[in-house]
Design an enzyme around this catalytic site. Sequence first.
Site, short mmCIF file in Angstrom:
data_model
loop_
_atom_site.label_atom_id
_atom_site.label_comp_id
_atom_site.label_asym_id
_atom_site.label_seq_id
_atom_site.Cartn_x
_atom_site.Cartn_y
_atom_site.Cartn_z
N LYS A 52 28.66 46.29 41.56
CA LYS A 52 29.63 45.49 40.79
C LYS A 52 29.89 46.16 39.44
CE LYS A 52 28.22 41.25 43.10
NZ LYS A 52 27.35 40.06 43.08
N GLN A 96 23.24 36.78 39.52
CA GLN A 96 22.99 37.25 40.88
C GLN A 96 21.97 36.36 41.58
OE1 GLN A 96 24.68 39.81 42.40
NE2 GLN A 96 23.58 39.32 44.28
N ASP A 119 32.45 34.04 39.97
CA ASP A 119 31.92 33.96 41.33
C ASP A 119 32.51 32.74 42.06
OD1 ASP A 119 30.30 35.99 42.25
OD2 ASP A 119 28.48 35.24 41.28
#
Length: 293
Positions: A52, A96, A119
């Site tokens: 990412k 994460q 997200d």
Amino acid sequence: MQLLDGKYVSEKLKQEIANEAAEVLANSGRKPHLVAILVGNDGGSETYVASKMKNCEKVGFRSSLVRYDETVSEEELLAKVEEINQDPEVDGLIVQLPLPKHIDPEKVTEKIDHRKDVDGFHPINLGRMMRNLPCFIPATPYGILLMLEEYKIDTAGKHCVVIGRSNIVGSPMSILMARNSNPGNCTVTLTHSRTKNLEEIVRSADIVVAAIGKKNFVTADMVKEGAVVIDVGINREISTTTKSGFKLFGDVDFENVAPKASWITPVPGGVGLMTIIGLLRNTLASAKKEIYK
Ligand code: NDP
């Protein structure tokens, strides 16, 4: 059979994102900025976060990684999230997953300012997605939609069977495919480990989305001739034949399913690459204040 080629589509869309990021920089004097928080040393998470960050740099974003040892307290993590929420120099924040057992992922998800939740896991974004309102769509389902759009896959009126009901993939995917939008307008069946007659249901699908986490779960006898097959699964196995020391497998038995499918995503080179695009698009949209002013 034709390939839904994540490598090709993601490179194309990355170029578009890079062009828009350059415009943001020219207009505002700052790059879109994504912050990722990584807790612990899980091998998979390390790889995903590194990818990412690398892709952010590639498209001209700024990226920052905040690392914590897995002993970090929930309180300290939540305080960091709050600090980043308040930072006007940050457009997107991701934490994460998975987190260590002593940290409640729901608390962390809800702590993230929904206007920076690139997200798309915050209940406000999920609620807005349900209502077909502008929102950050969870990155993996978003990437799949972009892929279907790129290849002009006709989804309206089709029977879409989603296997797996996780909050990050299966559940949002089922909602998105049922929405009155394009891609969308499917008749959706959401299946999971308690589903009866799963094979039969999958056999009736025009579009199959497999998000289970089990190698070769979807076999050729479960797939209708001409179906579109989207393989979300990423199953890592140790390998002596690859440089990285492991090999990736999807949830679909690609070799035997591909000849029956009209379109299919490979693993690797499919949905994983598109997930990154979903995240980059959300971060860009946040920097441009396209969703929340
Ligand atoms: P979860 O483990 O959170 O969910 C798995 C789902 O599969 C659950 O809903 C579970 O059902 C269902 N399931 C498990 N066994 C069966 C079975 N025998 N029959 C039917 N359903 C079953 O996984 P995720 O959604 O997070 O991830 C799924 C896969 O996708 C993983 O391989 C993951 O690595 C990958 N992934 C890939 C991404 C990408 O970018 N390509 C991004 C995110 C994930 P139940 O709810 O009843 O337990």
